[in-house]
Design an enzyme around this catalytic site. Sequence first.
Site, mmCIF file in Angstrom:
data_model
loop_
_atom_site.group_PDB
_atom_site.id
_atom_site.type_symbol
_atom_site.label_atom_id
_atom_site.label_comp_id
_atom_site.label_asym_id
_atom_site.label_seq_id
_atom_site.Cartn_x
_atom_site.Cartn_y
_atom_site.Cartn_z
ATOM 1 N N HIS A 180 59.967 32.605 40.644
ATOM 2 C CA HIS A 180 60.378 31.444 39.837
ATOM 3 C C HIS A 180 59.218 30.468 39.625
ATOM 4 O O HIS A 180 59.427 29.279 39.385
ATOM 5 C CB HIS A 180 61.561 30.705 40.482
ATOM 6 N N SER A 312 33.122 26.478 27.812
ATOM 7 C CA SER A 312 33.656 25.493 26.873
ATOM 8 C C SER A 312 32.498 24.809 26.176
ATOM 9 O O SER A 312 31.486 24.486 26.808
ATOM 10 C CB SER A 312 34.512 24.451 27.607
#
Length: 511
Positions: A180, A312
């Site tokens: 979960h 990046s």
Amino acid sequence: MASQPDVRLATLLDLPNLTPTKSALDAKYDTYQNPLNSRYCSGEMKYIFSPRNRFSTWRELWVFLAESEKELGLDISDEAIEQMREAMQIQDYEFETAAIEEKRRRHDVMAHVHTYGLAAPAAAGIIHWGATSCYVTDNADLMFLRDALDIVLPKLAAVIQRLSVFAKEYRDLPCLGYTHGQAAQLVTVGKRATIWIEDLLDDLHNLEHARDRLLSKFRGVKGTTGTQASFLAIFKGDHAKVKKLDELVTEKSGFVAASRSTTQTYSRKIDVDVIHALSSFGCTAERVGGDIRHLAMFKELEEPFEADQIGSSAMAYKRNPMRSERLCSLGRNLSNISGAAEQTYKSQWLERSLDDSAIRRITLPESFLCADACLILLNNISSGLVVNKAVIKQRIDLELPFMATENVIMAMVDKGYSRQDTHEEIRVLSHQAGAVVKQEGKANDLIERIRRTAFFEPVLGNLEALTDPSTFIGRSPEIVDEVIEFDVRPALEKYEVQIGRIADAVGELKV
């Protein structure tokens, strides 16, 4: 597959209205390029679906037909066969000849019959004798599917082998399990990798089954509506010779058997089954890529990162999981192609309709190109996964005290204390420690709280053993060993030599 020439001619001559000119070839930077072809795939896979291989394979099939017809008594000269064999590899200048003829006739197969006849004039009158266009187009497609599967399977086996080595290395390194999206009982880094391995093994078996079945589903020599009427006429009603012709061409083409009954085409159900197996692999690719991305987000696991790689353009410190993100993207695309194959099969009318042609020119190559791209990525990623042991331990230390409470409760009960009383003591201390972690941002001090609580004095001497991460991983190491021994080894045995070659090449890949 026709032999691959030592040339690098990129051609767009599949279109009937395009004549190759210098300006057309120079205009590649002004023309849309499929990124599968221009960025992501191997040369060997791109060649299979290239115009040169397509049209050379057509010629190969025409040679097989003429040879077999001659063997069965038809009047075809040795010179005709020899010229056909010598001209079987289509040459650069012939693409232009075929394009001009196709623009005139609006029929690609007849354009290439004409072009082949110019290269083999002694055979011009017997090329394509008794055949319909699908003799070359469909049989060639089946050969391309077979050859493309022969590229995919060893690459997939190599991925499984690499992940198995990784799983073995980290078979007993504890890490947090997640259910979960929340921390759950510990597993090991190696055990988690076996989940990926098991799914990839299923893909390997699915693709092997698709290839094995394909080998007995050649279209062969079936005529315009699948009745073999034209060949029965050529052989003067001799059914045995017509059957033998079908068998000879099938054998020469490298297939075990041909479908007994076809329409003008081979059943598009075959495309569905092959692409289903590829699309299922696409689902696995996205699943594996997603897991690696999540673990990279936690900083537990990272994909390979080259020395000069930029993560990046703005944030120089970043180390983005760009390979895994691309893997997810390509896997998602691959998993969706099966729908197009299903719709194409369902939409066929009676003995044939041509609404399957344009879409199959896209779906068949792109499904394999996409699978090939995923496999290149998976081989590259699995060759250099980085495990950050310190981060894994830090994350375990944050969560393990809560998980260890059950061990503490059981130990107290073993000493004769009430489970309910022990549970209440643990519950209170757990909430206090949880508040420290979540509201104050401090380390989890539940174990220290237990040590300071007199109630737990009977088990304090054993507390370190009760909270040892290695006692929470169950049979994870043994599961890794069993998966490798009983699932991986038998499945990969036949690919041993090819895996070695791929291993030598992967180190040179820049993905």
